[in-house]
Design a protein around this motif. Structure first.
Motif, PDB file in Angstrom:
ATOM      1  N   LYS A 263      -0.598 -30.621  -3.493  1.00  0.00           N
ATOM      2  CA  LYS A 263      -0.005 -30.301  -2.199  1.00  0.00           C
ATOM      3  C   LYS A 263      -0.803 -30.965  -1.094  1.00  0.00           C
ATOM      4  N   ARG A 264      -0.092 -31.528  -0.129  1.00  0.00           N
ATOM      5  CA  ARG A 264      -0.752 -32.118   1.019  1.00  0.00           C
ATOM      6  C   ARG A 264      -0.670 -31.159   2.196  1.00  0.00           C
ATOM      7  N   TYR A 265      -1.789 -30.898   2.836  1.00  0.00           N
ATOM      8  CA  TYR A 265      -1.831 -29.983   3.965  1.00  0.00           C
ATOM      9  C   TYR A 265      -2.294 -30.713   5.225  1.00  0.00           C
ATOM     10  N   ASN A 266      -1.989 -30.112   6.362  1.00  0.00           N
ATOM     11  CA  ASN A 266      -2.402 -30.666   7.649  1.00  0.00           C
ATOM     12  C   ASN A 266      -3.459 -29.762   8.264  1.00  0.00           C
ATOM     13  N   ALA A 267      -4.483 -30.361   8.843  1.00  0.00           N
ATOM     14  CA  ALA A 267      -5.532 -29.580   9.476  1.00  0.00           C
ATOM     15  C   ALA A 267      -5.046 -29.038  10.812  1.00  0.00           C
ATOM     16  N   PRO A 268      -5.456 -27.820  11.188  1.00  0.00           N
ATOM     17  CA  PRO A 268      -5.081 -27.288  12.500  1.00  0.00           C
ATOM     18  C   PRO A 268      -5.730 -28.114  13.606  1.00  0.00           C
ATOM     19  N   SER A 269      -5.049 -28.253  14.726  1.00  0.00           N
ATOM     20  CA  SER A 269      -5.571 -29.086  15.813  1.00  0.00           C
ATOM     21  C   SER A 269      -6.636 -28.378  16.643  1.00  0.00           C
ATOM     22  N   SER A 270      -6.727 -27.063  16.510  1.00  0.00           N
ATOM     23  CA  SER A 270      -7.732 -26.304  17.255  1.00  0.00           C
ATOM     24  C   SER A 270      -8.018 -24.992  16.518  1.00  0.00           C
ATOM     25  N   ARG A 271      -9.021 -24.264  16.993  1.00  0.00           N
ATOM     26  CA  ARG A 271      -9.357 -22.984  16.374  1.00  0.00           C
ATOM     27  C   ARG A 271      -8.208 -21.999  16.573  1.00  0.00           C
ATOM     28  N   PHE A 272      -8.033 -21.105  15.604  1.00  0.00           N
ATOM     29  CA  PHE A 272      -6.916 -20.170  15.687  1.00  0.00           C
ATOM     30  C   PHE A 272      -7.240 -18.859  14.982  1.00  0.00           C
ATOM     31  N   ASN A 273      -6.566 -17.820  15.419  1.00  0.00           N
ATOM     32  CA  ASN A 273      -6.648 -16.509  14.784  1.00  0.00           C
ATOM     33  C   ASN A 273      -5.473 -16.396  13.818  1.00  0.00           C
ATOM     34  N   PRO A 274      -5.718 -16.321  12.515  1.00  0.00           N
ATOM     35  CA  PRO A 274      -4.621 -16.252  11.541  1.00  0.00           C
ATOM     36  C   PRO A 274      -3.647 -15.109  11.795  1.00  0.00           C
ATOM     37  N   ASN A 275      -4.123 -14.075  12.469  1.00  0.00           N
ATOM     38  CA  ASN A 275      -3.242 -12.943  12.776  1.00  0.00           C
ATOM     39  C   ASN A 275      -2.203 -13.289  13.834  1.00  0.00           C
ATOM     40  N   GLU A 276      -2.456 -14.341  14.610  1.00  0.00           N
ATOM     41  CA  GLU A 276      -1.545 -14.722  15.686  1.00  0.00           C
ATOM     42  C   GLU A 276      -0.654 -15.901  15.306  1.00  0.00           C
ATOM     43  N   TYR A 277      -0.834 -16.434  14.106  1.00  0.00           N
ATOM     44  CA  TYR A 277      -0.010 -17.561  13.661  1.00  0.00           C
ATOM     45  C   TYR A 277       1.350 -17.040  13.204  1.00  0.00           C
TER      46      TYR A 277
ATOM     47  N   ALA B 116       5.302 -18.044  11.386  1.00  0.00           N
ATOM     48  CA  ALA B 116       5.732 -18.792  10.194  1.00  0.00           C
ATOM     49  C   ALA B 116       5.754 -20.291  10.472  1.00  0.00           C
ATOM     50  N   ALA B 117       6.238 -20.681  11.641  1.00  0.00           N
ATOM     51  CA  ALA B 117       6.320 -22.113  11.977  1.00  0.00           C
ATOM     52  C   ALA B 117       4.939 -22.759  12.019  1.00  0.00           C
ATOM     53  N   ASP B 118       3.943 -21.996  12.476  1.00  0.00           N
ATOM     54  CA  ASP B 118       2.579 -22.532  12.530  1.00  0.00           C
ATOM     55  C   ASP B 118       2.030 -22.792  11.123  1.00  0.00           C
ATOM     56  N   TRP B 119       2.278 -21.840  10.216  1.00  0.00           N
ATOM     57  CA  TRP B 119       1.818 -22.029   8.831  1.00  0.00           C
ATOM     58  C   TRP B 119       2.577 -23.160   8.153  1.00  0.00           C
ATOM     59  N   MET B 120       3.865 -23.292   8.487  1.00  0.00           N
ATOM     60  CA  MET B 120       4.648 -24.397   7.920  1.00  0.00           C
ATOM     61  C   MET B 120       4.137 -25.736   8.434  1.00  0.00           C
ATOM     62  N   ALA B 121       3.664 -25.761   9.673  1.00  0.00           N
ATOM     63  CA  ALA B 121       3.112 -26.999  10.238  1.00  0.00           C
ATOM     64  C   ALA B 121       1.844 -27.415   9.496  1.00  0.00           C
ATOM     65  N   LEU B 122       1.151 -26.436   8.890  1.00  0.00           N
ATOM     66  CA  LEU B 122      -0.038 -26.757   8.103  1.00  0.00           C
ATOM     67  C   LEU B 122       0.302 -27.250   6.703  1.00  0.00           C
ATOM     68  N   GLY B 123       1.561 -26.980   6.264  1.00  0.00           N
ATOM     69  CA  GLY B 123       1.981 -27.485   4.955  1.00  0.00           C
ATOM     70  C   GLY B 123       2.567 -26.463   4.013  1.00  0.00           C
ATOM     71  N   LEU B 124       2.614 -25.185   4.420  1.00  0.00           N
ATOM     72  CA  LEU B 124       3.217 -24.173   3.553  1.00  0.00           C
ATOM     73  C   LEU B 124       4.738 -24.252   3.627  1.00  0.00           C
ATOM     74  N   SER B 125       5.409 -23.792   2.577  1.00  0.00           N
ATOM     75  CA  SER B 125       6.858 -23.703   2.602  1.00  0.00           C
ATOM     76  C   SER B 125       7.254 -22.501   3.466  1.00  0.00           C
ATOM     77  N   GLU B 126       8.533 -22.394   3.756  1.00  0.00           N
ATOM     78  CA  GLU B 126       8.998 -21.286   4.590  1.00  0.00           C
ATOM     79  C   GLU B 126       8.704 -19.937   3.921  1.00  0.00           C
ATOM     80  N   LYS B 127       8.955 -19.837   2.628  1.00  0.00           N
ATOM     81  CA  LYS B 127       8.695 -18.583   1.916  1.00  0.00           C
ATOM     82  C   LYS B 127       7.198 -18.250   1.926  1.00  0.00           C
ATOM     83  N   GLN B 128       6.371 -19.252   1.687  1.00  0.00           N
ATOM     84  CA  GLN B 128       4.932 -19.028   1.683  1.00  0.00           C
ATOM     85  C   GLN B 128       4.448 -18.598   3.062  1.00  0.00           C
ATOM     86  N   ALA B 129       4.988 -19.239   4.097  1.00  0.00           N
ATOM     87  CA  ALA B 129       4.597 -18.898   5.465  1.00  0.00           C
ATOM     88  C   ALA B 129       4.951 -17.452   5.792  1.00  0.00           C
ATOM     89  N   ASN B 130       6.112 -17.009   5.353  1.00  0.00           N
ATOM     90  CA  ASN B 130       6.528 -15.629   5.611  1.00  0.00           C
ATOM     91  C   ASN B 130       5.637 -14.627   4.883  1.00  0.00           C
TER      92      ASN B 130
END
Length: 289
Positions: free
Chosen positions: A72-86, A88-102
């Motif tokens: 699997k290829r993933y993308n690095a986040p562009s800045s620091r982030f709180n995973p609690n505030e991410y 589904a679209a943010d997780w998908m931007a990192l490379g997860l599928s829609e189901k995984q992001a949810n």
């Protein structure tokens, strides 16, 4: 075989030779087929080793290709982030599928308190975790009750003006990560500014649930809206706005000749292409100076 006595010895010998030749002619094709089908194939040890090496190389290459496809290829986040505030679209931007992001978003609703907690989420594999672990941050509170109290305390903080906030400021809102922080700013520039909170629903995958989480924590100032002067602009300038199509823009410019100068945006209703609903939608972004 016996022959009559009157046949000479030489004649008997000729007959025997003839019979032998006929038998040979009859058996020759069968003998040739048997020879071709059953003859041993001689292969040297060097040739055999070479063949084995080629076969192993092909099998290894095939395994590598399969592993490469599975990796699997993933993308690095562009800045620091709180995973609690991410979201589904943010997780998908990192490379997860829609189901995984949810899955991650649902897990975050219960609270992700540190990286060890984050790593326990089964859809976040080692590759993704190694990529994001140094970019994450968490609230200092660790208890479940304190976590809930902290979220309640956050709701009483100063509201964020979505027309002036930076991406980083927007990312402090619940469910707004790097992806939506960027999209809110980008769409604000295209519009010329927000005039209602509901315009956030026009963003890709920004739903009512996400809006409800931040609605009481955002504000809108409209004093600095970017307006288009319909008396001086070109059709191309108008068509750049998300709410104005090329045909509508062209109609506004052509009617300007008729009026010589617009004195009120309501005059645009004379165009067959502009309904009352559309006018109300674009009116905040128009000027008649």
């Amino acid at each position: 075989m016996s022959f009559p006595k009157q046949i000479s010895k030489r004649t008997r010998l000729g007959i025997i030779v003839l019979i032998f030749l006929l038998a040979a002619v009859t058996m020759l094709p069968r003998a040739y087929g048997w020879y071709k089908g059953n003859s041993p194939i001689l292969v040297s040890v060097e040739e055999l080793d070479k063949g084995v090496e080629e076969l192993e190389a092909r099998q290894f290459s095939s395994i590598q290709k399969k592993q490469s496809r599975k990796k699997k290829r993933y993308n690095a986040p562009s800045s620091r982030f709180n995973p609690n505030e991410y979201g589904a679209a943010d997780w998908m931007a990192l490379g997860l599928s829609e189901k995984q992001a949810n899955v991650v978003v649902n897990f975050a609703k219960r609270g992700i308190r540190n990286n060890d907690h984050l790593k326990q989420i089964f859809v976040i594999d080692d590759a993704l975790f190694e990529l994001i672990k140094d970019s994450t941050f968490y609230p200092e509170k660790t208890g479940k009750t304190e976590w809930k109290n902290e979220k309640k305390a956050d709701s009483r903080t100063t509201k964020t003006d979505i027309n002036t906030a930076t991406k980083e400021e927007l990312m402090t809102l619940p469910g707004i990560g790097d992806y939506y922080g960027s999209k809110i700013v980008e769409y604000r520039e295209k519009l010329g500014g927000y005039v209602s909170k509901e315009q956030l629903l026009e963003l890709y995958r920004f739903d009512a649930e996400k809006l409800s989480r931040i609605k009481d924590r955002i504000d809108i100032s409209t004093s600095n809206l970017k307006r288009i002067n319909i008396n001086t602009c070109s059709a191309e300038d108008l068509a750049k706005h998300p709410y104005i199509s090329w045909n509508v823009a062209n109609s506004i410019v052509k009617m300007r000749v008729k009026f010589q100068k617009y004195t009120d945006p309501d005059q645009l209703l004379e165009s067959e292409l502009i309904s009352k609903d559309l006018l109300e939608k674009i009116k905040p972004y128009l000027a008649v100076d």
